[in-house]
Every structure is written in structure tokens, then in C-alpha cells.
Write an enzyme that holds these catalytic residues in place. Structure first.
Site, PDB file in Angstrom:
ATOM      1  CB  THR A  14      -0.869  -0.052   1.271  1.00 55.32           C
ATOM      2  OG1 THR A  14      -1.814  -1.085   1.105  1.00 55.32           O
ATOM      3  CG2 THR A  14      -1.568   1.260   1.571  1.00 55.32           C
ATOM      4  CB  THR A  26       1.043   0.579   5.121  1.00 56.40           C
ATOM      5  OG1 THR A  26       1.212  -0.641   4.396  1.00 56.40           O
ATOM      6  CG2 THR A  26       2.349   0.904   5.819  1.00 56.40           C
ATOM      7  N   GLY A  27      -0.338  -1.993   6.367  1.00 57.93           N
ATOM      8  CA  GLY A  27      -0.169  -3.263   7.072  1.00 57.93           C
ATOM      9  C   GLY A  27      -1.455  -4.071   7.062  1.00 57.93           C
ATOM     10  NE  ARG A  42      -9.089  -6.953   3.387  1.00 58.46           N
ATOM     11  CZ  ARG A  42      -8.053  -6.128   3.446  1.00 58.46           C
ATOM     12  NH1 ARG A  42      -7.762  -5.352   2.434  1.00 58.46           N
ATOM     13  NH2 ARG A  42      -7.298  -6.081   4.514  1.00 58.46           N
ATOM     14  CB  VAL A  43     -13.100  -2.398   2.342  1.00 56.78           C
ATOM     15  CG1 VAL A  43     -12.446  -1.045   2.564  1.00 56.78           C
ATOM     16  CG2 VAL A  43     -13.885  -2.391   1.024  1.00 56.78           C
ATOM     17  N   GLY A  89      -4.806  -4.721   7.497  1.00 56.71           N
ATOM     18  CA  GLY A  89      -5.918  -3.794   7.629  1.00 56.71           C
ATOM     19  C   GLY A  89      -6.951  -4.176   8.668  1.00 56.71           C
ATOM     20  CG  ASP A 123      -5.716  -0.091   7.071  1.00 54.45           C
ATOM     21  OD1 ASP A 123      -5.566  -1.103   6.361  1.00 54.45           O
ATOM     22  OD2 ASP A 123      -4.872   0.825   7.144  1.00 54.45           O
TER      23      ASP A 123
HETATM   24  N1  ASP Z   1      -3.629  -1.954   4.836  1.00 56.10           N
HETATM   25  C1  ASP Z   1      -3.870  -2.497   3.524  1.00 56.10           C
HETATM   26  C2  ASP Z   1      -5.139  -3.325   3.568  1.00 56.10           C
HETATM   27  O1  ASP Z   1      -5.380  -3.966   4.552  1.00 56.10           O
HETATM   28  C3  ASP Z   1      -2.759  -3.301   3.016  1.00 56.10           C
HETATM   29  C4  ASP Z   1      -1.400  -2.660   3.127  1.00 56.10           C
HETATM   30  O2  ASP Z   1      -1.216  -1.716   3.859  1.00 56.10           O
HETATM   31  O3  ASP Z   1      -0.468  -3.062   2.448  1.00 56.10           O
HETATM   32  O4  ASP Z   1      -5.856  -3.335   2.582  1.00 56.10           O
END
Ligand code: ASP
Length: 301
Positions: A168, A219-220, A196-197, A222, A199
Site C-alpha cells: 500500500t 499500512t499493514g 473486502r475492504v 488492515g 483500513d
Molecule cells: N492496509 C492495507 C489493507 O489492509 C494493506 C497494506 O497496507 O499493504 O488493505
């Protein structure tokens, strides 16, 4: 006020052969954002420019290069927020656009609403004159291209059968007028279910900006990041006097301690001080040093 800028290209484990491309990508994005700020432009224009650069770069999981969902479709999420007014625009599960962040900006500026999803989001983009692309132009990835990306897998993540690596993108800026802005854009997790959504497009989770507090982009994982409303949490701590670095570290510590989450956060406070923290092995990021140079790192070892 001296402008400030930091961008990220996702928090995860970055195998050696991907590091150069990730560093180059975040540097180019920081240069794009900095060109706006250096020319006296607004923080909103700067974060949009930086995120658009990473949406164009298939190295990252946003715009081109987004991960495919289980049905082989690219569905993307993005948010943009203006710290001056707390105005925001967001889109989720949008298809067939090259720059979800620009659609989010149009939602903010040209619609009476704040958040569009799915077909409604794509239809809004089309109505605003955004050309709809062929899904193939988005170069969707399955996420299975680099099996050794899986080398780093936190036990909680495995237990939750969470989807894997993601890159992300996000940008946070302070402009010369003292205004803050943030933008975050993602193709979500590989192998995600349709609809799916995470964060990323959720205000306060994937991003938050308030001129009175500061601004942050996350990021990470979610599903975990949203449970601690991580970006707003970090901004609130800025308001209570923590430095940008302290707020970023405290938010990531809370993420792990409270919900066993993994991810990263970039932060700028009202004075333009920058912070970044992650509990994943890496988080590609680039920022402008006090001397006006662009610096970049993937963090970790
Ligand atoms: N946070 C993003 C999600 O969960 C993924 C990411 O940060 O790489 O969609």
C-alpha cells in the site's frame, strides 16, 4: 512555515531483489510531492502527486500493480484528507481507474458525499470524466510471484489466515501555509475476497489529518489496523504533546499489544517534524530532510 513531506510504499518483508525498486519508487514519489511543496503548492496537491506517482509504479500495490482478488479482479481503496477543514473523500472497491486517489479527491471536492464504494464509485469516476481503463491495464498481481516473500509470517497472521504481503502507498505533507494533508491508496491484500475492504480508505484508520494535531498514513494488516483507529490515535497523541516519532512508535506498540496487529505508520506534526515506525521487517519510505534532500530507507535489516 517550512514544508515537510514523507511517503511510504507499504510495510512488510521486502526480499532483496525488490528493495531497489521500492526505494526508487518511494524516492520518485517524494520528489513528485516535494516539487509541489517547493513551488509553494498545497499539501493536498503534494500528497495527491506523490500517491499518483506510486499508483503508476507497478512495484506497489496501488493503481497499477494492485493485487487481484479471489475472482481475479482489481478492486482498489483510497482516501485523501485535508487537515485545514477536515474535508475528506474516499473510495472503496473501485474498479477500472488508474488513480483512485484522484477519484477520492473528486469525491471530496465535487460531491456532497464523502465515501463511494463499488460500482457507485466507478460510476462516480466516470461521471467526473475520469477515463475507465481496461482491467488489464492495472497489471493486477496474484501475490504469488515471489513465494519467499512468505518467509516472514507472524504466527497471529497465520492463525487468522490473513492475506499476505502488500505494498500500500501513502503520503503526508505540511505546506508553507501550515496546512496538513494525507492520502493513502491500496489494491488491498492478495487473495482477498471480492468486496473486502481494509483500513486504508477508512478515515482515522488508513489516514487522518488535522491542522490542530498532525497527520498520519498507515499500512499493514488492515483488519487489525482499523481496530485501533491507528492514524487518529497517533494524531491524538500528537495533540497531547508527543513528538511525531514518539506518536508513531506508540501507535505501532498499541497495535501489537492490543490486537496483535502488524503494520507501519508515517506521521508529521504541526511543526513539520517527521516520524515513522513499523513492526514488520520493512517499510519502504522516503522523506525530505531539513536540508531539502530526499532520503529513503526500507528500515529493518
Ligand atoms: N492496509 C492495507 C489493507 O489492509 C494493506 C497494506 O497496507 O499493504 O488493505
Amino acid at each position: 512555515m517550512k514544508p515537510a513531506l514523507i511517503v511510504h510504499g507499504g510495510a512488510w518483508f521486502l526480499p532483496q531483489r525488490k528493495r531497489e525498486a521500492a526505494l526508487r519508487g518511494v524516492r520518485l514519489a517524494a520528489e513528485a510531492g516535494w516539487a509541489v511543496l517547493r513551488g509553494g503548492g498545497s499539501a493536498i496537491d503534494a500528497v495527491e502527486a506523490a500517491v499518483r506517482a506510486m499508483e503508476d509504479d507497478p512495484t506497489f500495490d496501488a493503481g497499477r500493480g494492485s493485487y487481484l482478488n479471489l475472482e481475479g479482479e482489481v478492486e482498489m481503496d483510497a482516501i485523501l484528507m485535508d487537515g485545514r477543514t477536515l474535508d475528506l473523500g474516499a473510495v472503496a472497491a473501485i474498479r477500472r481507474v488508474r488513480h483512485p486517489v484522484t477519484v477520492a479527491r473528486l469525491v471530496m471536492e465535487r460531491s456532497p458525499h464523502a465515501f463511494f464504494v463499488g460500482e457507485g464509485a466507478t460510476a462516480f469516476a466516470a461521471a467526473m470524466g475520469i477515463p475507465l481503463c481496461d482491467p488489464a491495464d492495472l497489471l493486477g498481481r496474484t501475490g504469488d510471484e515471489f513465494p519467499d516473500d512468505e518467509r516472514w509470517l507472524p504466527p497471529e497472521w497465520v492463525a487468522a489466515q490473513a492475506a499476505r504481503a502488500a505494498d500500500t502507498v501513502g503520503a503526508v505533507a505540511l505546506d508553507a501555509a501550515g496546512h496538513l494533508a494525507v492520502a493513502t491508496s491500496t489494491g488491498g491484500m492478495p487473495h482477498k475476497a471480492p468486496g473486502r475492504v481494509g483500513d486504508s480508505p477508512l478515515v482515522g484508520s488508513g489516514a487522518y489529518a488535522d491542522d490542530r494535531l498532525g497527520a498520519a498514513s498507515a499500512t499493514g494488516w488492515g483488519e487489525r489496523l482499523m481496530r485501533v483507529v491507528i492514524s487518529k490515535t497517533a494524531c491524538d497523541w500528537l495533540g497531547r504533546g508527543l513528538s511525531a516519532q514518539e506518536a508513531a512508535e506508540a501507535a505501532i506498540a498499541l497495535l501489537h499489544e492490543r490486537v496483535r496487529g502488524y503494520g507501519g505508520l508515517i506521521v508529521i506534526d504541526r511543526e513539520g517534524r517527521i516520524g515513522a515506525a513499523h513492526n514488520t521487517p520493512h517499510m519502504a519510505r522516503a522523506w525530505v530532510t531539513p536540508g531539502g534532500e530526499i532520503a529513503a530507507t526500507i528500515g529493518g535489516g
